[in-house]
Design an enzyme around this catalytic site. Sequence first.
Site, PDB file in Angstrom:
ATOM      1  N   LYS A  84       6.094  -1.227   1.507  1.00 34.14           N
ATOM      2  CA  LYS A  84       5.360  -2.058   2.174  1.00 34.14           C
ATOM      3  C   LYS A  84       3.994  -2.317   1.950  1.00 34.14           C
ATOM      4  O   LYS A  84       3.868  -1.352   3.224  1.00 34.14           O
ATOM      5  CB  LYS A  84       6.424  -2.467   2.803  1.00 34.14           C
ATOM      6  CG  LYS A  84       6.075  -4.089   3.015  1.00 34.14           C
ATOM      7  CD  LYS A  84       7.183  -4.944   3.517  1.00 34.14           C
ATOM      8  CE  LYS A  84       7.686  -6.606   3.505  1.00 34.14           C
ATOM      9  NZ  LYS A  84       8.602  -6.427   4.336  1.00 34.14           N
TER      10      LYS A  84
ATOM     11  N   ARG B 117       2.868  -7.004  -2.093  1.00 33.40           N
ATOM     12  CA  ARG B 117       2.120  -6.000  -1.169  1.00 33.40           C
ATOM     13  C   ARG B 117       3.543  -5.050  -0.605  1.00 33.40           C
ATOM     14  O   ARG B 117       2.689  -4.252  -0.605  1.00 33.40           O
ATOM     15  CB  ARG B 117       2.025  -7.021   0.137  1.00 33.40           C
ATOM     16  CG  ARG B 117       2.706  -7.576   1.096  1.00 33.40           C
ATOM     17  CD  ARG B 117       2.370  -8.045   2.734  1.00 33.40           C
ATOM     18  NE  ARG B 117       3.918  -8.746   2.341  1.00 33.40           N
ATOM     19  CZ  ARG B 117       4.650  -7.964   4.148  1.00 33.40           C
ATOM     20  NH1 ARG B 117       4.084  -6.587   4.665  1.00 33.40           N
ATOM     21  NH2 ARG B 117       5.519  -9.017   4.573  1.00 33.40           N
TER      22      ARG B 117
ATOM     23  N   ARG C  75      10.410   1.457   2.293  1.00 33.29           N
ATOM     24  CA  ARG C  75      11.676   0.612   2.886  1.00 33.29           C
ATOM     25  C   ARG C  75      12.963   1.275   2.093  1.00 33.29           C
ATOM     26  O   ARG C  75      12.803   1.151   0.412  1.00 33.29           O
ATOM     27  CB  ARG C  75      12.122  -0.927   2.575  1.00 33.29           C
ATOM     28  CG  ARG C  75      12.756  -1.673   3.100  1.00 33.29           C
ATOM     29  CD  ARG C  75      12.634  -3.475   2.737  1.00 33.29           C
ATOM     30  NE  ARG C  75      12.491  -4.065   1.796  1.00 33.29           N
ATOM     31  CZ  ARG C  75      11.754  -5.208   1.692  1.00 33.29           C
ATOM     32  NH1 ARG C  75      11.491  -5.599   2.345  1.00 33.29           N
ATOM     33  NH2 ARG C  75      11.789  -5.112  -0.096  1.00 33.29           N
TER      34      ARG C  75
ATOM     35  N   ASP D 281      14.190 -16.185  -3.301  1.00 35.84           N
ATOM     36  CA  ASP D 281      13.405 -15.190  -3.635  1.00 35.84           C
ATOM     37  C   ASP D 281      13.545 -13.690  -1.805  1.00 35.84           C
ATOM     38  O   ASP D 281      13.056 -12.639  -2.226  1.00 35.84           O
ATOM     39  CB  ASP D 281      11.587 -14.808  -3.257  1.00 35.84           C
ATOM     40  CG  ASP D 281      10.762 -15.937  -2.329  1.00 35.84           C
ATOM     41  OD1 ASP D 281      11.296 -16.753  -2.131  1.00 35.84           O
ATOM     42  OD2 ASP D 281      10.419 -15.144  -1.590  1.00 35.84           O
TER      43      ASP D 281
ATOM     44  N   ARG E  42      16.611 -10.128  -6.386  1.00 37.89           N
ATOM     45  CA  ARG E  42      16.801 -11.552  -5.724  1.00 37.89           C
ATOM     46  C   ARG E  42      17.101 -12.769  -6.591  1.00 37.89           C
ATOM     47  O   ARG E  42      16.941 -12.422  -8.065  1.00 37.89           O
ATOM     48  CB  ARG E  42      15.637 -11.396  -4.885  1.00 37.89           C
ATOM     49  CG  ARG E  42      14.638 -10.871  -3.745  1.00 37.89           C
ATOM     50  CD  ARG E  42      12.877 -10.564  -4.392  1.00 37.89           C
ATOM     51  NE  ARG E  42      12.498  -9.813  -3.966  1.00 37.89           N
ATOM     52  CZ  ARG E  42      11.811  -9.025  -3.083  1.00 37.89           C
ATOM     53  NH1 ARG E  42      12.447  -9.994  -1.736  1.00 37.89           N
ATOM     54  NH2 ARG E  42      11.402  -7.984  -2.406  1.00 37.89           N
TER      55      ARG E  42
ATOM     56  N   ASP F  16      -3.448 -10.377   1.001  1.00 33.73           N
ATOM     57  CA  ASP F  16      -4.754  -8.790   0.190  1.00 33.73           C
ATOM     58  C   ASP F  16      -3.546  -7.610  -0.133  1.00 33.73           C
ATOM     59  O   ASP F  16      -4.407  -6.389   0.215  1.00 33.73           O
ATOM     60  CB  ASP F  16      -5.411  -8.239   1.680  1.00 33.73           C
ATOM     61  CG  ASP F  16      -4.279  -8.591   3.478  1.00 33.73           C
ATOM     62  OD1 ASP F  16      -3.430  -7.791   2.633  1.00 33.73           O
ATOM     63  OD2 ASP F  16      -4.861  -8.516   4.106  1.00 33.73           O
ATOM     64  N   GLY F  17      -2.199  -7.550  -0.244  1.00 36.65           N
ATOM     65  CA  GLY F  17      -1.052  -6.618  -0.395  1.00 36.65           C
ATOM     66  C   GLY F  17      -1.047  -5.552   1.008  1.00 36.65           C
ATOM     67  O   GLY F  17      -0.787  -4.579   0.596  1.00 36.65           O
TER      68      GLY F  17
ATOM     69  N   GLY G 279       6.515 -12.551  -6.372  1.00 32.73           N
ATOM     70  CA  GLY G 279       6.864 -11.721  -6.840  1.00 32.73           C
ATOM     71  C   GLY G 279       5.825 -10.313  -5.938  1.00 32.73           C
ATOM     72  O   GLY G 279       5.428 -10.845  -5.286  1.00 32.73           O
TER      73      GLY G 279
END
Length: 481
Positions: free
Chosen positions: A105, A85, A168, A243, A175, A117-118, A82
Amino acid sequence: MHFNSRYSALPAKLYHHQQPLALKGAKAGHFNAALADELQWSEADKAAWVEICSGQKTFAEFEPLAMVYAGHQFGQWAGQLGDGRGLLIAQIIDKNGQTVDLHLKGAGSTPYSRMGDGRAVLRSVIREYLAGHALNALGIPSSNAVGFTSSTQGVQREKLELGAMMLRTSDCHIRLGHFEWINQYQPALLPEFTQKCIEWHYPQCLAAEQPVLAFAAQVIQRTAVMIAKWQLAGFAHGVMNTDNLNITGSTLDFGPYGFMERFRPNWINNHSDYQGRYTYQQQPSIGHWNLWTWLNNLIPLCPAGDDKAQWKEDLAKCLEQFEPAFLEHYTLGLCQKMGLPSFHKDSFDCAMAFLRVLQSEQLDYTQSFIRLQNKQYELIKDDCLDLRQFEAFLTQYHGIRGLQDTAELDAAMAKANPRYILRNHMAQKAIELAERDDFSEVERLFQLLRQPYAPQPDLERESDLAPLPGDQPEVAVSCSS
């Protein structure tokens, strides 16, 4: 902006709503003003781009969300994945009436972050920002970006690095792995989800006798063409997990990518790819494997009352079109790069002979095609040790072209052979300066790469046109970002 907030209308099990977590000390990196215009950003939006691209400002029309999906990573089932981040912060309408995703992102951890940590670091953000820009300018469907921001906040990777965020854009963030997750964990959602994918991205398939089969065929066709375009440009994605491929055949999630320099088809550009699964030469077969894996997730969509064995056979027939679609586009594109007529029976063999010269002599892929285009045959020959191999190619090449009116072929070459690609050492130089708060090299490369086919003597540097010298180590790129 003009919003089309459609993904959040899907069942809530497919995503998690949350706000981005802004980085401390966010500051401007680079802004893609031309793309903002295409996306119909208002003057107020443009003025607030740093706040938008750093997670400080979101939109009332769309509640940010993280998508859940699954996937096969390096050929192995990885289970639930999933957006770990990134957040979809808006879906908007561009000047052409198309819906475009805005995906932030580095926006902080989500329920799908696993051990991450994202966050994103400045070097990876700059690499993706410039590469998306470069691919679009080369005519290769790809994600792009409105802008990125740096910060004063440290993010720990192999060492402490500067945190960054990038906004982005993509025509689609759905996906192949979305279908894998649904089939594994929420199979009841598969019919509705697939129907929406068709309505949003392939509405022409709705009129087909079997819309799902028509949809599958279109996804396969677009993916084959995308990979053919990668091969023609010498682009290696680096991490072709299921993915990381979407359903519209546009390039996505290419963190450890590389534009090939010396022609080495087995070059491992992602130093985490220990087995060489995702090398340049493997991309067509991996694309086929990923699509085969994806098609298995469409088996439950067999219409009621139909024979399931026949349905499986029909899905397999869709996949049979991958190889001819790839070869048709790659062959035509390679003949254009070579200045050879695609209808001549020996043109493809002649092109392969040229690639064998490049491989055995370790010549630069992009530069060699430019020299061929400019009829600088002696420059290519001077770099060869096996002169007989090159002379044999050149004799065959002149023999085919000598029978043609070459003006049209030469014009096609000029449109097919970029002078500039984003070499790893070019990106690395921009990163090193940006880490010292100097984004001038990002700007120079951004301007250079927006017109890759036209000589730009005022912008280019000698180092833009060649690989690093043989005694200098290549830039290693990892999945760490």
